[in-house]
Design an enzyme around this catalytic site. Sequence first.
Site, short mmCIF file in Angstrom:
data_model
loop_
_atom_site.label_atom_id
_atom_site.label_comp_id
_atom_site.label_asym_id
_atom_site.label_seq_id
_atom_site.Cartn_x
_atom_site.Cartn_y
_atom_site.Cartn_z
N ASN A 165 89.83 44.04 -25.46
CA ASN A 165 89.66 46.14 -25.53
C ASN A 165 89.09 46.23 -26.09
OD1 ASN A 165 92.33 44.76 -25.24
ND2 ASN A 165 93.44 45.69 -26.73
N LYS A 219 91.79 38.83 -25.81
CA LYS A 219 92.39 39.79 -25.61
C LYS A 219 91.38 41.36 -26.64
CE LYS A 219 94.86 43.26 -24.05
NZ LYS A 219 95.61 44.60 -25.26
N GLU A 259 86.80 47.50 -23.44
CA GLU A 259 87.30 48.58 -22.76
C GLU A 259 87.24 49.82 -23.66
OE1 GLU A 259 91.59 47.87 -22.81
OE2 GLU A 259 92.26 50.19 -23.65
N SER A 292 97.64 42.35 -21.41
CA SER A 292 96.75 43.75 -20.70
C SER A 292 97.19 44.20 -19.41
CB SER A 292 95.41 43.31 -20.52
OG SER A 292 94.94 45.00 -20.37
#
Length: 487
Positions: free
Chosen positions: A192, A188, A195, A134
């Site tokens: 996200n 990950k 995010e 990232s």
Amino acid sequence: MEAAALSRIGLAGLAVMGQNLALNVAEKGFPISVYNRTTSKVDETLDRAQTEGQLPLTGHYNPRDFILSIQKPRSVIILVKAGAPVDQTIAALSAHMEPGDTIIDGGNEWYENTERRIIEAENKGLLYLGMGVSGGEEGARNGPSLMPGGSFQAYNNIKDIVEKVAAQVEDGPCVTYIGEGGSGNFVKMVHNGIEYGDMQLISEAYDVLKNVGGLSNVELGEIFDEWNKGELESFLVEITADIFKVKDEHGEGELVDKILDKTGMKGTGKWTVQQAAELSVAAPTIAASLDCRYLSGLKDERENAEKVLAEAGMKDQVMSVRSGVDKKRLIDDVRQALYASKICSYAQGMNLLRAKSVEKNWNLNFGELARIWKGGCIIRAVFLDRIKKAYQRNPNLASLVVDPEFAKEMVQRQGAWRRVVGLAVSAGISTPGMCASLAYFDTYRRGRLPANLVQAQRDLFGAHTYERVDREGAFHTEWTKLARKSG
Ligand code: 2AM
């Protein structure tokens, strides 16, 4: 002719992320071989290696030369499109690899594909890592957050490299061995999803400040700059401040106002929400951010709905709400609402990770995850240090909101949070992320919910039985008969 010295590592797939990561590795002093299916990108990367500091990088134009240029046991990072291209690239490269060599997929891959490839690699004696990367293009070049999962031995083979290549924060490099199987990709993916939540919450703060508070882009830029000096200090708040400052080169005002309100996406947010549902974990803030992306895509329908509802008598409430608002207080309230909403969103993401960790026996270390997200990645934020400490205090923390420190912060901010959501609701400015976080908080913190009534309904129409608060066992009642009798 003397044979060229072998490289320490290789990287295949030279789109911008791949180029940048390769240059980063070379810059940290690890000679690297690079390869790309379309060979012009090999030359591009070689040019950049020269101009960006004569970095130790060699280019190769076919898989065999590429693999043979790497010292054994070989480690090869692949950065190509997730899915079939990864399988095709593995097939092309592994034909020349030997037992003990390692393949590292740095793409946003679905974790089950990684688990399948781990087994396929094992059958050839190869080691495998699925490594979340990232930080976008900038992070890849100067220091990303890295989330490698899979073979521990493979991790140890590249530990010295990834620890130098990753972003550095005061408590170490932003990389750690995540766990077995597809855990690196899964972490990950949830990163996200978080995010998505952060971006949605920030966009709602913007919406409320702009439409209820009447703030201009200039003021918004100043406010976000200010916020970036306090508890909200983070990459996303920082870049948001910058966005408000950019003028439109094709006309009056700022560029942000000219951008079509339709969001793109690549799938990791959707996967996060699907996984939350699969694992029976509530992730309403992340789900709200995903739903908002879907609704944003319906631009034509939204414009039509605005028109139809106006014709049906819908009145814009924004101006009447705005006239009663104390701007300074609203700004401070929105800051607190954003922070409290974020805590709930991270609590959801962490609890999803915990559920998966239990299911897969990954033994994830949540404090470490928060630590490696402190630098390099898109969600990097000062606030992650508090999350790290919360899990250090109690690795089995049921939820971030019951950590004593976070609990205090939630209580301090809930008044402001409720005012913001209340104002937005009366003004008709949707704040699905903030509302979802607040509802999550209010549901989670209540010792008694109206779920008793749902259980009664289920028992009435489906004889699903219910438990009682005051005695053991499963009970069934002839509700309709008794109701009619007593009625
Ligand atoms: P290309 O330059 O040859 O298209 C991002 O698209 C990266 O993934 C690029 O480096 C691209 O290579 C690579 N890529 C996409 N599909 C691929 C495939 N099937 N095999 C090898 N590389 C692929």
